[in-house]
Design a protein around this motif. Structure first.
Motif, PDB file in Angstrom:
ATOM      1  N   GLN A   1       6.462  17.675 -28.718  1.00  0.00           N
ATOM      2  CA  GLN A   1       7.913  17.830 -28.762  1.00  0.00           C
ATOM      3  C   GLN A   1       8.350  18.859 -29.798  1.00  0.00           C
ATOM      4  O   GLN A   1       9.438  19.423 -29.688  1.00  0.00           O
ATOM      5  CB  GLN A   1       8.575  16.495 -29.092  1.00  0.00           C
ATOM      6  CG  GLN A   1       8.482  15.488 -27.995  1.00  0.00           C
ATOM      7  CD  GLN A   1       9.082  14.155 -28.404  1.00  0.00           C
ATOM      8  OE1 GLN A   1       9.453  13.955 -29.553  1.00  0.00           O
ATOM      9  NE2 GLN A   1       9.171  13.237 -27.457  1.00  0.00           N
ATOM     10  N   ALA A   2       7.535  19.109 -30.799  1.00  0.00           N
ATOM     11  CA  ALA A   2       7.909  20.019 -31.883  1.00  0.00           C
ATOM     12  C   ALA A   2       7.479  21.458 -31.622  1.00  0.00           C
ATOM     13  O   ALA A   2       7.745  22.321 -32.458  1.00  0.00           O
ATOM     14  CB  ALA A   2       7.305  19.527 -33.195  1.00  0.00           C
ATOM     15  N   ARG A   3       6.832  21.727 -30.488  1.00  0.00           N
ATOM     16  CA  ARG A   3       6.434  23.099 -30.194  1.00  0.00           C
ATOM     17  C   ARG A   3       7.663  23.941 -29.902  1.00  0.00           C
ATOM     18  O   ARG A   3       8.676  23.444 -29.401  1.00  0.00           O
ATOM     19  CB  ARG A   3       5.486  23.120 -28.989  1.00  0.00           C
ATOM     20  CG  ARG A   3       4.156  22.516 -29.357  1.00  0.00           C
ATOM     21  CD  ARG A   3       3.064  22.555 -28.326  1.00  0.00           C
ATOM     22  NE  ARG A   3       3.278  23.302 -27.121  1.00  0.00           N
ATOM     23  CZ  ARG A   3       2.880  22.889 -25.927  1.00  0.00           C
ATOM     24  NH1 ARG A   3       2.293  21.744 -25.792  1.00  0.00           N
ATOM     25  NH2 ARG A   3       3.083  23.639 -24.871  1.00  0.00           N
ATOM     26  N   PRO A   4       7.612  25.228 -30.223  1.00  0.00           N
ATOM     27  CA  PRO A   4       8.782  26.097 -30.015  1.00  0.00           C
ATOM     28  C   PRO A   4       9.285  26.109 -28.575  1.00  0.00           C
ATOM     29  O   PRO A   4      10.489  26.161 -28.344  1.00  0.00           O
ATOM     30  CB  PRO A   4       8.278  27.473 -30.426  1.00  0.00           C
ATOM     31  CG  PRO A   4       7.154  27.218 -31.374  1.00  0.00           C
ATOM     32  CD  PRO A   4       6.526  25.942 -30.908  1.00  0.00           C
ATOM     33  N   GLU A   5       8.385  26.038 -27.604  1.00  0.00           N
ATOM     34  CA  GLU A   5       8.809  26.054 -26.204  1.00  0.00           C
ATOM     35  C   GLU A   5       9.649  24.806 -25.889  1.00  0.00           C
ATOM     36  O   GLU A   5      10.669  24.886 -25.215  1.00  0.00           O
ATOM     37  CB  GLU A   5       7.604  26.111 -25.261  1.00  0.00           C
ATOM     38  CG  GLU A   5       6.770  27.361 -25.391  1.00  0.00           C
ATOM     39  CD  GLU A   5       5.715  27.243 -26.484  1.00  0.00           C
ATOM     40  OE1 GLU A   5       5.398  26.120 -26.912  1.00  0.00           O
ATOM     41  OE2 GLU A   5       5.238  28.295 -26.924  1.00  0.00           O
ATOM     42  N   ALA A   6       9.197  23.650 -26.382  1.00  0.00           N
ATOM     43  CA  ALA A   6       9.911  22.404 -26.113  1.00  0.00           C
ATOM     44  C   ALA A   6      11.268  22.392 -26.811  1.00  0.00           C
ATOM     45  O   ALA A   6      12.272  21.958 -26.236  1.00  0.00           O
ATOM     46  CB  ALA A   6       9.076  21.211 -26.572  1.00  0.00           C
ATOM     47  N   ILE A   7      11.300  22.897 -28.041  1.00  0.00           N
ATOM     48  CA  ILE A   7      12.569  22.948 -28.774  1.00  0.00           C
ATOM     49  C   ILE A   7      13.535  23.899 -28.074  1.00  0.00           C
ATOM     50  O   ILE A   7      14.712  23.592 -27.910  1.00  0.00           O
ATOM     51  CB  ILE A   7      12.325  23.375 -30.233  1.00  0.00           C
ATOM     52  CG1 ILE A   7      11.564  22.272 -30.964  1.00  0.00           C
ATOM     53  CG2 ILE A   7      13.645  23.661 -30.937  1.00  0.00           C
ATOM     54  CD1 ILE A   7      11.100  22.656 -32.347  1.00  0.00           C
ATOM     55  N   GLY A   8      13.041  25.047 -27.645  1.00  0.00           N
ATOM     56  CA  GLY A   8      13.885  26.004 -26.924  1.00  0.00           C
ATOM     57  C   GLY A   8      14.440  25.422 -25.640  1.00  0.00           C
ATOM     58  O   GLY A   8      15.602  25.645 -25.294  1.00  0.00           O
ATOM     59  N   GLN A   9      13.624  24.674 -24.942  1.00  0.00           N
ATOM     60  CA  GLN A   9      14.081  24.056 -23.692  1.00  0.00           C
ATOM     61  C   GLN A   9      15.173  23.031 -23.963  1.00  0.00           C
ATOM     62  O   GLN A   9      16.176  22.978 -23.253  1.00  0.00           O
ATOM     63  CB  GLN A   9      12.908  23.403 -22.978  1.00  0.00           C
ATOM     64  CG  GLN A   9      13.271  22.830 -21.628  1.00  0.00           C
ATOM     65  CD  GLN A   9      12.067  22.236 -20.920  1.00  0.00           C
ATOM     66  OE1 GLN A   9      10.994  22.132 -21.489  1.00  0.00           O
ATOM     67  NE2 GLN A   9      12.258  21.855 -19.675  1.00  0.00           N
ATOM     68  N   ARG A  10      15.006  22.214 -25.008  1.00  0.00           N
ATOM     69  CA  ARG A  10      16.034  21.216 -25.335  1.00  0.00           C
ATOM     70  C   ARG A  10      17.333  21.885 -25.752  1.00  0.00           C
ATOM     71  O   ARG A  10      18.418  21.422 -25.387  1.00  0.00           O
ATOM     72  CB  ARG A  10      15.537  20.292 -26.444  1.00  0.00           C
ATOM     73  CG  ARG A  10      14.555  19.255 -25.954  1.00  0.00           C
ATOM     74  CD  ARG A  10      14.368  18.170 -26.981  1.00  0.00           C
ATOM     75  NE  ARG A  10      14.087  18.688 -28.301  1.00  0.00           N
ATOM     76  CZ  ARG A  10      12.923  18.586 -28.931  1.00  0.00           C
ATOM     77  NH1 ARG A  10      11.929  17.980 -28.349  1.00  0.00           N
ATOM     78  NH2 ARG A  10      12.770  19.076 -30.134  1.00  0.00           N
ATOM     79  N   VAL A  11      17.238  22.973 -26.507  1.00  0.00           N
ATOM     80  CA  VAL A  11      18.446  23.688 -26.930  1.00  0.00           C
ATOM     81  C   VAL A  11      19.145  24.288 -25.717  1.00  0.00           C
ATOM     82  O   VAL A  11      20.373  24.225 -25.602  1.00  0.00           O
ATOM     83  CB  VAL A  11      18.093  24.781 -27.967  1.00  0.00           C
ATOM     84  CG1 VAL A  11      19.254  25.720 -28.196  1.00  0.00           C
ATOM     85  CG2 VAL A  11      17.666  24.141 -29.269  1.00  0.00           C
ATOM     86  N   ALA A  12      18.382  24.857 -24.796  1.00  0.00           N
ATOM     87  CA  ALA A  12      18.975  25.447 -23.591  1.00  0.00           C
ATOM     88  C   ALA A  12      19.664  24.380 -22.743  1.00  0.00           C
ATOM     89  O   ALA A  12      20.757  24.609 -22.216  1.00  0.00           O
ATOM     90  CB  ALA A  12      17.902  26.158 -22.775  1.00  0.00           C
ATOM     91  N   GLU A  13      19.051  23.208 -22.618  1.00  0.00           N
ATOM     92  CA  GLU A  13      19.668  22.132 -21.849  1.00  0.00           C
ATOM     93  C   GLU A  13      20.960  21.659 -22.514  1.00  0.00           C
ATOM     94  O   GLU A  13      21.953  21.392 -21.843  1.00  0.00           O
ATOM     95  CB  GLU A  13      18.696  20.970 -21.703  1.00  0.00           C
ATOM     96  CG  GLU A  13      17.538  21.264 -20.777  1.00  0.00           C
ATOM     97  CD  GLU A  13      16.483  20.178 -20.807  1.00  0.00           C
ATOM     98  OE1 GLU A  13      16.633  19.196 -21.569  1.00  0.00           O
ATOM     99  OE2 GLU A  13      15.499  20.315 -20.070  1.00  0.00           O
ATOM    100  N   SER A  14      20.945  21.568 -23.831  1.00  0.00           N
ATOM    101  CA  SER A  14      22.153  21.146 -24.557  1.00  0.00           C
ATOM    102  C   SER A  14      23.261  22.174 -24.401  1.00  0.00           C
ATOM    103  O   SER A  14      24.422  21.820 -24.231  1.00  0.00           O
ATOM    104  CB  SER A  14      21.844  20.948 -26.037  1.00  0.00           C
ATOM    105  OG  SER A  14      20.934  19.896 -26.212  1.00  0.00           O
ATOM    106  N   ALA A  15      22.900  23.444 -24.474  1.00  0.00           N
ATOM    107  CA  ALA A  15      23.902  24.499 -24.328  1.00  0.00           C
ATOM    108  C   ALA A  15      24.511  24.470 -22.931  1.00  0.00           C
ATOM    109  O   ALA A  15      25.713  24.679 -22.768  1.00  0.00           O
ATOM    110  CB  ALA A  15      23.281  25.859 -24.614  1.00  0.00           C
ATOM    111  N   GLY A  16      23.701  24.199 -21.927  1.00  0.00           N
ATOM    112  CA  GLY A  16      24.221  24.092 -20.566  1.00  0.00           C
ATOM    113  C   GLY A  16      25.203  22.940 -20.439  1.00  0.00           C
ATOM    114  O   GLY A  16      26.243  23.058 -19.795  1.00  0.00           O
ATOM    115  N   GLY A  17      24.907  21.834 -21.071  1.00  0.00           N
ATOM    116  CA  GLY A  17      25.813  20.686 -21.045  1.00  0.00           C
ATOM    117  C   GLY A  17      27.111  20.969 -21.775  1.00  0.00           C
ATOM    118  O   GLY A  17      28.190  20.559 -21.341  1.00  0.00           O
TER     119      GLY A  17
END
Length: 79
Positions: free
Chosen positions: A28-44
């Motif tokens: 969960q702490a890998r940059p790819e996973a963090i980037g994906q969570r941020v992108a999903e939050s921004a979409g919301g």
């Protein structure tokens, strides 16, 4: 002897559990996973903002119609 085997099995099970948890946290702490969570939050957030703007515009149009009715202005007056 049986007690030692029992405690060894408990320790091995605990070690496997801890290793699995640590791997999950590291995944969960890998940059790819963090980037994906941020992108999903921004979409919301953008969807929420878009919905808010739509509701405000609908409220403005409704209030404008109320004012036009109250003042006796026609609906098709140029702005």
């Amino acid at each position: 002897m049986l007690r030692r085997l029992f405690w060894f099995a408990i320790g091995a099970g605990a070690a496997v559990f801890v290793i699995m948890k640590i791997r999950g946290y590291l995944k969960q702490a890998r940059p790819e996973a963090i980037g994906q969570r941020v992108a999903e939050s921004a979409g919301g957030i953008s969807e929420s903002a878009r919905g808010f703007v739509d509701r405000v515009r609908a409220g403005m149009a409704e209030r404008e119609m109320e004012l036009r009715d109250t003042l006796g202005l026609p609906d098709d007056q140029p702005r």
